[in-house]
Design an enzyme around this catalytic site. Structure first.
Site, PDB file in Angstrom:
ATOM      1  N   THR A 367       0.795  -1.229   0.000  1.00  0.00           N
ATOM      2  CA  THR A 367       0.000   0.000   0.000  1.00  0.00           C
ATOM      3  C   THR A 367       0.836   1.292   0.000  1.00  0.00           C
ATOM      4  O   THR A 367       1.961   1.312   0.443  1.00  0.00           O
ATOM      5  CB  THR A 367      -0.997  -0.034   1.178  1.00  0.00           C
ATOM      6  OG1 THR A 367      -1.609  -1.312   1.181  1.00  0.00           O
ATOM      7  CG2 THR A 367      -2.055   1.011   1.085  1.00  0.00           C
ATOM      8  N   ASN A 387      -1.825  -4.897  -2.024  1.00  0.00           N
ATOM      9  CA  ASN A 387      -1.789  -5.663  -0.774  1.00  0.00           C
ATOM     10  C   ASN A 387      -0.356  -5.896  -0.329  1.00  0.00           C
ATOM     11  O   ASN A 387       0.399  -4.960  -0.326  1.00  0.00           O
ATOM     12  CB  ASN A 387      -2.625  -6.933  -0.827  1.00  0.00           C
ATOM     13  CG  ASN A 387      -3.110  -7.297   0.567  1.00  0.00           C
ATOM     14  OD1 ASN A 387      -3.088  -6.472   1.471  1.00  0.00           O
ATOM     15  ND2 ASN A 387      -3.544  -8.515   0.770  1.00  0.00           N
ATOM     16  N   ASP A 409      -7.698  -9.846   1.811  1.00  0.00           N
ATOM     17  CA  ASP A 409      -8.398  -8.892   2.687  1.00  0.00           C
ATOM     18  C   ASP A 409      -9.829  -9.343   3.008  1.00  0.00           C
ATOM     19  O   ASP A 409     -10.492  -8.757   3.859  1.00  0.00           O
ATOM     20  CB  ASP A 409      -8.433  -7.493   2.057  1.00  0.00           C
ATOM     21  CG  ASP A 409      -7.171  -6.698   2.382  1.00  0.00           C
ATOM     22  OD1 ASP A 409      -6.425  -7.116   3.280  1.00  0.00           O
ATOM     23  OD2 ASP A 409      -6.933  -5.666   1.737  1.00  0.00           O
ATOM     24  N   SER A 438     -11.414  -3.012   3.293  1.00  0.00           N
ATOM     25  CA  SER A 438     -10.086  -2.398   3.306  1.00  0.00           C
ATOM     26  C   SER A 438      -9.911  -1.560   4.560  1.00  0.00           C
ATOM     27  O   SER A 438     -10.891  -1.144   5.187  1.00  0.00           O
ATOM     28  CB  SER A 438      -9.968  -1.497   2.076  1.00  0.00           C
ATOM     29  OG  SER A 438      -8.794  -0.732   2.141  1.00  0.00           O
ATOM     30  N   SER A 439      -8.662  -1.300   4.908  1.00  0.00           N
ATOM     31  CA  SER A 439      -8.381  -0.356   6.000  1.00  0.00           C
ATOM     32  C   SER A 439      -7.911   0.987   5.464  1.00  0.00           C
ATOM     33  O   SER A 439      -7.628   1.900   6.252  1.00  0.00           O
ATOM     34  CB  SER A 439      -7.296  -0.920   6.927  1.00  0.00           C
ATOM     35  OG  SER A 439      -7.712  -2.133   7.483  1.00  0.00           O
ATOM     36  N   GLY A 458      -0.150   0.712   5.522  1.00  0.00           N
ATOM     37  CA  GLY A 458       0.145   0.054   6.797  1.00  0.00           C
ATOM     38  C   GLY A 458      -0.868  -1.002   7.198  1.00  0.00           C
ATOM     39  O   GLY A 458      -0.988  -1.313   8.381  1.00  0.00           O
ATOM     40  N   GLY A 459      -1.614  -1.558   6.212  1.00  0.00           N
ATOM     41  CA  GLY A 459      -2.542  -2.651   6.522  1.00  0.00           C
ATOM     42  C   GLY A 459      -3.509  -2.259   7.615  1.00  0.00           C
ATOM     43  O   GLY A 459      -4.033  -1.142   7.634  1.00  0.00           O
TER      44      GLY A 459
HETATM   45  N1  GLY Z   1      -4.722  -4.171   1.430  1.00  0.00           N
HETATM   46  C1  GLY Z   1      -4.769  -3.349   2.549  1.00  0.00           C
HETATM   47  C2  GLY Z   1      -6.110  -2.717   2.753  1.00  0.00           C
HETATM   48  O1  GLY Z   1      -6.814  -2.460   1.797  1.00  0.00           O
HETATM   49  O2  GLY Z   1      -6.501  -2.494   3.866  1.00  0.00           O
END
Ligand code: GLY
Length: 556
Positions: A367, A387, A409, A438-439, A458-459
């Protein structure tokens, strides 16, 4: 759901924005995770492009120079502010599950989750959204042509770029997976070895692909030669893509979530991002405290308790709003915040196990981010992803398109954590054409005297990073302080405060342990935040790129 399609065409004349009274916006700025992408944005703004043109150029350049973070084979979210129309909107260019995806596609015959399938190779790849996002921006907002805006990225792909330490680290992490796929290994490794910093990565196929997208306005990627090439390659490697999956893909235009924290307006990401709701929930809870009166250890404790509760709701309720009913209003309501805050003690951690278990209610990075403002006051906050680093570590042969592994995800199995340790329930189960939760949380904060454009990769930790820096902005922090904020994180499960190297002092650690928190220190720093702050009085701008990354910001 009804999608409001905004059709604005930008008139390519300089309009003196009235936003600052008689003053036009004094300065433009770009902050991104890679200097070459920041320069691509500057080049386009100087050539007469607006913030949306620059967003196309920056996103495409990042797709070339940060193959470990985002890409043409990935997707993302663009939060836009159109100054002339006075509107904010959210372009959802998130990847979508292929039509042949099934809820149990990553489970073996015993029903156990096989992580390798959702992370590596063609089965991990969802249908890319980024090219459609760029075409949407181009058709609706751009001053310049798609060809002009993609040119810096085409040049970087054709002539190559020099790798840095970050590339070496990310490629080192993903080298075992990349080596399994000849085409990907040839492009991203140095004869099978991890390239040392200073290696030139040339992506001739990707340059051709970007050129074909420019000339065909994206048609080739979703319906033409490129689409066929990608499907043939994915299928011959054992994947499930079909040509109609690409033909059916379209960006979705959604209304951003809008809330407030005292007198600061929060404009953030709606589902299928979980970020906006979790951010708003956490801020709503924290609004119930006079945070300034607490010592830092108790401040951290309270922020962690807000994170814990917001991430619990994320796990339980959130998914693609086109497939599940997401109770956005209820979750962001003051009554809900009262309820959540009522179980918080100032002195003791709440065990996550004592909160209602997810799924118990009745059934019903790596990301990247960039921020841009132009002289007219148009703004873009975009978070894009493929990702985990280098996505699925496989390219569609002959196209240079590195495929994402965004399918991870989804919640492949209820209560089984994904690669970020996030758990989920049915709301985020896999289904054909559904978008994985998603985050990513591109966000604008509008205070009485300043506006922030912000976001980070940062996931799962994206949301907590945006929360911490948003609170700092509200407290008067400058961009460099916002991107440098010490980071700590709680995501409900696992029930622990995760903190970056030096994120908590030893006395803060001691005090938090005494309150009953479990602590886990990351061996490294995390995040790569890009922030622009606009002074509303005179239109001056300040920007900063996270010192943890190798990005850059320019203001002029
Ligand atoms: N792949 C990380 C997110 O979308 O949260």
């Amino acid at each position: 759901m009804t999608y409001v399609r905004y059709k604005f065409r930008y008139i390519s004349v300089v309009i003196i924005a009235l936003w600052f009274g008689d003053n036009a916006q004094a300065e433009s700025a770009v902050a991104s995770a890679h200097p070459a992408a920041t320069l691509a944005g500057k080049e386009i703004l100087e050539a007469g492009g607006n913030a949306f043109d620059a967003a196309i150029a920056v996103a495409a350049a990042l797709a070339v120079v940060e193959p470990y973070s985002s890409g043409i084979g990935g997707g993302g979210f663009f939060l836009l502010h159109n100054q002339k129309e006075g509107v904010n909107l959210f372009v959802d260019a998130r990847e979508e599950a292929p039509g042949k995806a099934t809820a149990g596609m990553y489970l073996d015959s015993s029903g156990d989750f096989v992580r390798d399938r959702s992370l590596n190779g063609p089965l991990a790849a969802a249908i890319p959204g980024l090219p459609a996002g760029l075409v949407y921006l181009s058709e609706n907002f751009a001053n310049l042509t798609l060809q002009e805006n993609l040119m810096p990225a085409i040049r970087l792909a054709r002539e190559g770029f020099l790798t840095g330490d970050r590339y070496e680290k990310m490629a080192g992490y993903r080298a075992p997976a990349l080596r399994l796929h000849k085409d990907a290994a040839k492009i991203f490794l140095d004869q099978g070895n991890v390239p040392k910093a200073g290696f030139r990565v040339i992506q001739k196929d990707l340059a051709e692909t970007l050129q074909a997208i420019a000339v065909s306005n994206g048609e080739s990627f979703y319906r033409g030669d490129l689409a066929r090439k990608m499907v043939d390659s994915v299928v011959s490697d054992g994947g499930i893509w079909r040509i109609e999956d690409l033909e059916n893909y379209e960006v979705k235009i959604r209304q951003p979530l809008v809330s407030s924290y005292h007198d600061v307006k929060i404009i953030s990401s709606p589902p299928p991002s979980s970020g906006g709701i979790a951010l708003i929930e956490a801020l709503n809870i924290l609004e119930r405290y006079d945070l300034k009166k607490y010592e830092r250890d108790t401040y951290i404790h309270l922020v962690v308790e807000a994170m814990r509760r917001a991430y619990r709701d994320r796990a339980d309720y959130l998914g693609d709003p086109d497939f599940v009913k997401v109770p956005v209003k209820e979750l962001s309501s003051q009554i809900h915040a009262d309820l959540l805050a009522s179980s918080i003690s100032d002195t003791e951690a709440t065990p996550s196990s004592s909160l209602p278990q997810i799924g118990s209610r009745p059934k019903g990075t790596d990301t990247t981010h960039f921020s841009i403002v132009d002289r007219l006051g148009n703004r873009v906050a975009a978070t894009l992803s493929i990702n985990i680093p280098f996505g699925a570590a496989i390219t569609a042969e002959g196209t240079g398109v590195l495929l994402n592994n965004e399918m991870d995800d989804f919640s492949a199995k209820p209560f089984t954590p994904n690669t970020y340790g996030l758990v989920g329930a049915d709301a985020n189960a896999i289904a054909p054409r559904k978008r994985p939760l998603s985050s990513m949380t591109p966000t604008f904060l509008e205070g009485t005297d300043r506006i922030a454009i912000m976001g980070t990769p940062g996931g799962s930790r994206i949301i907590s990073m945006v929360l911490i820096s948003a609170l700092d902005f509200i407290n008067g922090a400058e961009p460099i302080e916002m991107v440098s904020s010490k980071r700590f994180h709680h995501q409900y499960l696992p029930d622990q405060i995760y903190f970056e190297k030096d994120g908590l002092t030893s006395s803060e650690q001691e005090s938090l342990s005494k309150k009953g928190h479990k602590l886990k220190e990351s061996g490294r720093n995390y995040g790569n935040m890009q922030v622009i702050v606009i002074d509303k009085a005179d239109g001056s701008v300040d920007a900063a790129s996270d010192p943890r990354g190798e990005g850059s910001s320019v203001v002029w």
